[in-house]
Design a protein around this motif. Structure first.
Motif, PDB file in Angstrom:
ATOM      1  N   TYR A   1      38.263 101.094  -2.194  1.00 25.91           N
ATOM      2  CA  TYR A   1      39.290 102.132  -2.355  1.00 25.91           C
ATOM      3  C   TYR A   1      39.405 102.951  -1.070  1.00 25.91           C
ATOM      4  O   TYR A   1      40.505 103.194  -0.561  1.00 25.91           O
ATOM      5  CB  TYR A   1      38.939 103.019  -3.549  1.00 25.91           C
ATOM      6  CG  TYR A   1      39.766 104.256  -3.676  1.00 25.91           C
ATOM      7  CD1 TYR A   1      41.091 104.195  -4.094  1.00 25.91           C
ATOM      8  CD2 TYR A   1      39.239 105.508  -3.373  1.00 25.91           C
ATOM      9  CE1 TYR A   1      41.865 105.335  -4.216  1.00 25.91           C
ATOM     10  CE2 TYR A   1      40.006 106.650  -3.495  1.00 25.91           C
ATOM     11  CZ  TYR A   1      41.314 106.565  -3.912  1.00 25.91           C
ATOM     12  OH  TYR A   1      42.072 107.693  -4.015  1.00 25.91           O
TER      13      TYR A   1
ATOM     14  N   PRO B   1      47.650 108.992  -8.163  1.00 23.35           N
ATOM     15  CA  PRO B   1      47.273 109.432  -9.511  1.00 23.35           C
ATOM     16  C   PRO B   1      45.940 108.820  -9.956  1.00 23.35           C
ATOM     17  O   PRO B   1      45.607 107.692  -9.596  1.00 23.35           O
ATOM     18  CB  PRO B   1      48.410 108.907 -10.396  1.00 23.35           C
ATOM     19  CG  PRO B   1      49.541 108.655  -9.479  1.00 23.35           C
ATOM     20  CD  PRO B   1      48.954 108.325  -8.152  1.00 23.35           C
ATOM     21  N   ARG B   2      45.195 109.594 -10.711  1.00 23.96           N
ATOM     22  CA  ARG B   2      43.886 109.136 -11.194  1.00 23.96           C
ATOM     23  C   ARG B   2      43.980 107.869 -12.030  1.00 23.96           C
ATOM     24  O   ARG B   2      43.092 107.021 -11.982  1.00 23.96           O
ATOM     25  CB  ARG B   2      43.212 110.230 -12.024  1.00 23.96           C
ATOM     26  CG  ARG B   2      42.727 111.367 -11.203  1.00 23.96           C
ATOM     27  CD  ARG B   2      41.998 112.362 -12.054  1.00 23.96           C
ATOM     28  NE  ARG B   2      41.550 113.479 -11.242  1.00 23.96           N
ATOM     29  CZ  ARG B   2      40.896 114.501 -11.694  1.00 23.96           C
ATOM     30  NH1 ARG B   2      40.611 114.582 -12.980  1.00 23.96           N
ATOM     31  NH2 ARG B   2      40.518 115.459 -10.887  1.00 23.96           N
ATOM     32  N   ALA B   3      45.040 107.724 -12.792  1.00 21.16           N
ATOM     33  CA  ALA B   3      45.192 106.530 -13.636  1.00 21.16           C
ATOM     34  C   ALA B   3      45.249 105.267 -12.776  1.00 21.16           C
ATOM     35  O   ALA B   3      44.691 104.230 -13.147  1.00 21.16           O
ATOM     36  CB  ALA B   3      46.444 106.650 -14.495  1.00 21.16           C
TER      37      ALA B   3
ATOM     38  N   LEU C   1      48.230 100.251  -6.534  1.00 21.23           N
ATOM     39  CA  LEU C   1      47.575 101.319  -5.779  1.00 21.23           C
ATOM     40  C   LEU C   1      48.102 101.356  -4.349  1.00 21.23           C
ATOM     41  O   LEU C   1      48.332 102.438  -3.799  1.00 21.23           O
ATOM     42  CB  LEU C   1      46.052 101.138  -5.787  1.00 21.23           C
ATOM     43  CG  LEU C   1      45.304 102.306  -5.172  1.00 21.23           C
ATOM     44  CD1 LEU C   1      45.340 103.505  -6.111  1.00 21.23           C
ATOM     45  CD2 LEU C   1      43.880 101.940  -4.871  1.00 21.23           C
TER      46      LEU C   1
ATOM     47  N   TYR D   1      47.247 110.002   0.305  1.00 15.76           N
ATOM     48  CA  TYR D   1      46.023 110.175  -0.485  1.00 15.76           C
ATOM     49  C   TYR D   1      46.285 110.778  -1.866  1.00 15.76           C
ATOM     50  O   TYR D   1      45.375 110.878  -2.671  1.00 15.76           O
ATOM     51  CB  TYR D   1      45.023 111.066   0.274  1.00 15.76           C
ATOM     52  CG  TYR D   1      44.364 110.357   1.437  1.00 15.76           C
ATOM     53  CD1 TYR D   1      43.267 109.532   1.226  1.00 15.76           C
ATOM     54  CD2 TYR D   1      44.843 110.500   2.729  1.00 15.76           C
ATOM     55  CE1 TYR D   1      42.662 108.874   2.281  1.00 15.76           C
ATOM     56  CE2 TYR D   1      44.244 109.848   3.796  1.00 15.76           C
ATOM     57  CZ  TYR D   1      43.153 109.040   3.559  1.00 15.76           C
ATOM     58  OH  TYR D   1      42.548 108.382   4.603  1.00 15.76           O
TER      59      TYR D   1
ATOM     60  N   HIS E   1      39.678 100.451 -10.154  1.00 16.56           N
ATOM     61  CA  HIS E   1      38.236 100.239 -10.377  1.00 16.56           C
ATOM     62  C   HIS E   1      37.989  99.308 -11.560  1.00 16.56           C
ATOM     63  O   HIS E   1      37.086  98.475 -11.511  1.00 16.56           O
ATOM     64  CB  HIS E   1      37.514 101.565 -10.572  1.00 16.56           C
ATOM     65  CG  HIS E   1      37.428 102.384  -9.320  1.00 16.56           C
ATOM     66  ND1 HIS E   1      36.889 101.923  -8.152  1.00 16.56           N
ATOM     67  CD2 HIS E   1      37.857 103.637  -9.052  1.00 16.56           C
ATOM     68  CE1 HIS E   1      36.956 102.860  -7.216  1.00 16.56           C
ATOM     69  NE2 HIS E   1      37.554 103.908  -7.742  1.00 16.56           N
TER      70      HIS E   1
ATOM     71  N   ILE F   1      43.883 104.909  -9.790  1.00 22.91           N
ATOM     72  CA  ILE F   1      42.543 104.719  -9.237  1.00 22.91           C
ATOM     73  C   ILE F   1      41.636 104.104 -10.301  1.00 22.91           C
ATOM     74  O   ILE F   1      40.868 103.172 -10.023  1.00 22.91           O
ATOM     75  CB  ILE F   1      41.959 106.058  -8.729  1.00 22.91           C
ATOM     76  CG1 ILE F   1      42.832 106.614  -7.604  1.00 22.91           C
ATOM     77  CG2 ILE F   1      40.523 105.878  -8.253  1.00 22.91           C
ATOM     78  CD1 ILE F   1      42.517 108.035  -7.225  1.00 22.91           C
ATOM     79  N   ARG F   2      41.746 104.590 -11.515  1.00 25.52           N
ATOM     80  CA  ARG F   2      40.936 104.057 -12.619  1.00 25.52           C
ATOM     81  C   ARG F   2      41.259 102.579 -12.861  1.00 25.52           C
ATOM     82  O   ARG F   2      40.359 101.749 -13.003  1.00 25.52           O
ATOM     83  CB  ARG F   2      41.168 104.875 -13.884  1.00 25.52           C
ATOM     84  CG  ARG F   2      40.184 104.578 -14.988  1.00 25.52           C
ATOM     85  CD  ARG F   2      40.364 105.498 -16.196  1.00 25.52           C
ATOM     86  NE  ARG F   2      40.537 106.897 -15.845  1.00 25.52           N
ATOM     87  CZ  ARG F   2      41.674 107.591 -16.020  1.00 25.52           C
ATOM     88  NH1 ARG F   2      42.731 107.030 -16.569  1.00 25.52           N
ATOM     89  NH2 ARG F   2      41.753 108.858 -15.673  1.00 25.52           N
TER      90      ARG F   2
END
Length: 132
Positions: free
Chosen positions: A112, A95-97, A83, A92, A103, A99-100
């Protein structure tokens, strides 16, 4: 005018200490080791996030080459590194993947936000240094 009888509350606490203890806040910062991973990620290329191809592995075996930044053994730190690399290169627009995965590795939303804010300040400082 309304009248409130406060006499019933005298001598008894309005809130007990148990009521005053807030729900545990999620962690917002990082450990020293985690900040080191973020600092190292500043110099990593986006290509360090990709798996090496078969040809690259074969050439590495023949010529003894080594990947400069292999994946970290700790999956939590690797998720942080990935990340951070993306944030250093894309700001900013992560990619969502990623971020997922961040988490799922156990990091909080607050961490984050702290990470992206810190890297954003670092990127701004680097850009100011390049202009001078």
């Amino acid at each position: 005018m309304a009248y409130l009888n406060f006499a019933a509350l005298q001598g008894s606490p309005i809130a007990t200490p148990v009521d005053l203890i807030a729900a545990p806040r999620s962690q917002t910062g990082f450990s020293a080791l985690e900040w080191q991973v973020v600092a190292i990620a500043q110099h990593d290329r986006l290509s360090s996030l990709e798996k090496p191809g078969k040809l690259s592995v074969a050439l590495g075996m023949i010529f003894g080459g080594q990947r400069p930044n292999p994946e970290l053994a700790d999956t939590r730190l690797e998720a942080l590194r990935r990340l951070a690399v993306l944030a250093w290169h894309k700001g900013y627009a992560v990619p969502r993947a990623a971020i997922r995965a961040f988490h799922e590795a156990g990091f909080s939303l607050e961490q984050y936000e702290t990470l992206l804010a810190s890297i954003s300040r670092g990127r701004a400082a680097l850009n100011q240094g390049n202009r001078a």
